[in-house]
Design a protein around this motif. Structure first.
Motif, PDB file in Angstrom:
ATOM      1  N   GLN A 155      44.710  36.788  52.183  1.00 17.14           N
ATOM      2  CA  GLN A 155      45.255  37.937  52.815  1.00 17.14           C
ATOM      3  C   GLN A 155      45.370  39.104  51.830  1.00 17.14           C
ATOM      4  N   VAL A 156      46.131  39.183  50.759  1.00 17.16           N
ATOM      5  CA  VAL A 156      46.309  40.072  49.773  1.00 17.16           C
ATOM      6  C   VAL A 156      45.117  40.603  49.042  1.00 17.16           C
ATOM      7  N   GLU A 157      44.054  39.965  48.942  1.00 18.42           N
ATOM      8  CA  GLU A 157      42.856  40.187  48.385  1.00 18.42           C
ATOM      9  C   GLU A 157      41.782  41.091  49.384  1.00 18.42           C
ATOM     10  N   ASN A 158      41.916  40.247  50.419  1.00 16.65           N
ATOM     11  CA  ASN A 158      40.544  40.848  51.516  1.00 16.65           C
ATOM     12  C   ASN A 158      41.223  41.554  52.794  1.00 16.65           C
ATOM     13  N   VAL A 159      42.316  41.242  53.145  1.00 17.43           N
ATOM     14  CA  VAL A 159      42.858  41.778  54.350  1.00 17.43           C
ATOM     15  C   VAL A 159      43.787  42.599  54.387  1.00 17.43           C
ATOM     16  N   ALA A 160      44.845  42.721  53.494  1.00 16.25           N
ATOM     17  CA  ALA A 160      45.853  43.694  53.443  1.00 16.25           C
ATOM     18  C   ALA A 160      45.201  45.174  52.996  1.00 16.25           C
ATOM     19  N   PRO A 161      45.655  46.098  53.927  1.00 17.35           N
ATOM     20  CA  PRO A 161      45.015  47.505  53.713  1.00 17.35           C
ATOM     21  C   PRO A 161      45.440  48.134  52.221  1.00 17.35           C
ATOM     22  N   GLU A 162      46.356  47.432  51.847  1.00 15.30           N
ATOM     23  CA  GLU A 162      46.728  48.199  50.239  1.00 15.30           C
ATOM     24  C   GLU A 162      46.604  46.908  49.225  1.00 15.30           C
ATOM     25  N   LYS A 163      45.721  47.008  48.469  1.00 15.37           N
ATOM     26  CA  LYS A 163      45.855  46.044  47.539  1.00 15.37           C
ATOM     27  C   LYS A 163      46.897  46.199  46.248  1.00 15.37           C
ATOM     28  N   VAL A 164      47.748  45.360  46.169  1.00 17.34           N
ATOM     29  CA  VAL A 164      48.763  45.342  45.412  1.00 17.34           C
ATOM     30  C   VAL A 164      48.474  44.536  43.939  1.00 17.34           C
ATOM     31  N   PRO A 165      48.079  44.952  42.839  1.00 15.66           N
ATOM     32  CA  PRO A 165      47.831  43.924  41.940  1.00 15.66           C
ATOM     33  C   PRO A 165      48.824  42.951  41.447  1.00 15.66           C
ATOM     34  N   SER A 166      50.043  43.462  41.439  1.00 15.55           N
ATOM     35  CA  SER A 166      51.003  42.532  40.858  1.00 15.55           C
ATOM     36  C   SER A 166      51.207  41.241  42.054  1.00 15.55           C
ATOM     37  N   THR A 167      51.000  41.729  43.235  1.00 14.09           N
ATOM     38  CA  THR A 167      50.989  40.699  44.508  1.00 14.09           C
ATOM     39  C   THR A 167      49.925  39.862  44.256  1.00 14.09           C
ATOM     40  N   ILE A 168      48.846  40.148  44.022  1.00 13.52           N
ATOM     41  CA  ILE A 168      47.755  39.546  43.878  1.00 13.52           C
ATOM     42  C   ILE A 168      47.939  38.459  42.725  1.00 13.52           C
ATOM     43  N   GLU A 169      48.265  38.935  41.531  1.00 10.50           N
ATOM     44  CA  GLU A 169      48.678  38.156  40.297  1.00 10.50           C
ATOM     45  C   GLU A 169      49.493  37.032  40.873  1.00 10.50           C
ATOM     46  N   LEU A 170      50.577  37.358  41.327  1.00 15.52           N
ATOM     47  CA  LEU A 170      51.525  36.360  41.922  1.00 15.52           C
ATOM     48  C   LEU A 170      51.182  35.254  42.385  1.00 15.52           C
ATOM     49  N   PHE A 171      50.266  35.668  43.705  1.00 10.33           N
ATOM     50  CA  PHE A 171      49.499  34.445  44.171  1.00 10.33           C
ATOM     51  C   PHE A 171      48.691  33.759  43.324  1.00 10.33           C
ATOM     52  N   ARG A 172      47.992  34.221  42.704  1.00 13.79           N
ATOM     53  CA  ARG A 172      46.801  33.560  41.685  1.00 13.79           C
ATOM     54  C   ARG A 172      47.594  32.661  41.006  1.00 13.79           C
ATOM     55  N   LYS A 173      48.804  33.068  40.212  1.00 12.32           N
ATOM     56  CA  LYS A 173      49.298  32.092  39.303  1.00 12.32           C
ATOM     57  C   LYS A 173      49.895  30.944  40.003  1.00 12.32           C
ATOM     58  N   ARG A 174      50.475  31.382  41.369  1.00  9.48           N
ATOM     59  CA  ARG A 174      51.105  30.350  42.155  1.00  9.48           C
ATOM     60  C   ARG A 174      50.004  28.984  42.291  1.00  9.48           C
ATOM     61  N   PHE A 175      48.794  29.663  42.834  1.00  9.30           N
ATOM     62  CA  PHE A 175      47.554  28.613  43.020  1.00  9.30           C
ATOM     63  C   PHE A 175      47.184  27.991  41.686  1.00  9.30           C
ATOM     64  N   LEU A 176      47.456  28.415  40.835  1.00  4.07           N
ATOM     65  CA  LEU A 176      46.965  27.840  39.569  1.00  4.07           C
ATOM     66  C   LEU A 176      47.855  26.604  39.164  1.00  4.07           C
ATOM     67  N   ARG A 177      49.391  27.121  39.495  1.00  4.05           N
ATOM     68  CA  ARG A 177      50.402  26.081  39.013  1.00  4.05           C
ATOM     69  C   ARG A 177      50.315  24.919  39.979  1.00  4.05           C
ATOM     70  N   TYR A 178      50.005  25.224  41.168  1.00  6.88           N
ATOM     71  CA  TYR A 178      49.929  23.987  42.174  1.00  6.88           C
ATOM     72  C   TYR A 178      48.881  23.259  41.955  1.00  6.88           C
ATOM     73  N   PHE A 179      47.595  23.637  41.574  1.00  9.58           N
ATOM     74  CA  PHE A 179      46.566  22.791  41.048  1.00  9.58           C
ATOM     75  C   PHE A 179      46.859  22.197  39.851  1.00  9.58           C
TER      76      PHE A 179
END
Length: 216
Positions: free
Chosen positions: A116-140
């Protein structure tokens, strides 16, 4: 013959993998989300939520037809119907349930949020994208530790024996494997290779691997 309505998303691939791994007679009916096939009146009669996957089993419980949605419910239904991939040990079964829920909620939710934040959201917010990427890596990272712990006990899968939990997690791993380097996630990479080598996984992943699948 079970009709499986799915597309090449993680949720859809969970259902097709479970059906193939459980050896249940089924046919996959591709529902092209990009073309809006999930919004047609015909499909809405199967799943009014307008989401995939969904199944129609003409020989459901008690011999009655069953319509069922939600990938986790479909995976568990397939395993229960086939009597396969359900750990016999109560502790292993409980662990499989934990990882089934972890895959369905934390991991899948974060993966969807990244899209959603990388491809769908009209405004790409780098800090938000990085937050979810870090969360994804933490879960894995938690999955990596679980697999390492299982390896130390002589087991190859999330809950000991191969189970429905592995079917729930694998599509999220397979579709984002590039973000999970083997150097950082060696146990996860080895698990992914074991999963990918299984004929049932290969059959269940066809919607993803065969990009020219017929469209609904």
């Amino acid at each position: 013959m079970i009709d499986v309505y799915a597309w090449r998303t993680t949720n859809g691939l969970r259902a097709t993998i479970a059906m193939a791994e459980c050896g249940l007679p089924h046919r996959v009916i591709p529902i092209d989300l990009g073309a809006g096939a999930h919004k047609t009146p015909e499909y809405l009669r199967i799943n009014p939520a307008s989401q995939i996957p969904a199944i129609v089993d003409p020989d459901g419980p008690g011999g009655q037809p069953l319509m069922l949605a939600q990938s986790g419910a479909i995976v568990l239904y397939a395993c229960q119907k086939a009597g396969r991939h359900l750990p016999a040990d109560p502790a292993d079964f409980a662990r499989a349930m934990q990882w089934c829920m972890q895959a369905a909620s934390d991991i899948a939710g974060t993966s969807a949020a990244i899209n959603q934040v990388e491809n769908v959201a009209p405004e790409k917010v780098p800090s938000t994208i990085e937050l979810f990427r870090k969360r994804f890596l933490r879960y894995f990272g938690i999955a990596e530790k679980q697999l390492r712990d299982q390896q130390a006990r002589g087991h190859d899968y999330l809950a000991g024996p191969l189970s429905f939990a592995d079917f729930m997690l694998y599509p999220n791993y397979a579709l984002r494997r590039d973000a999970l380097p083997a150097t950082d996630f060696p146990a996860l990479a080895a698990w992914g290779d074991r999963m990918a080598a299984r004929p049932g996984i290969q059959e269940g992943m066809r919607l993803h691997t065969e990009k020219n699948s017929p469209k609904a």
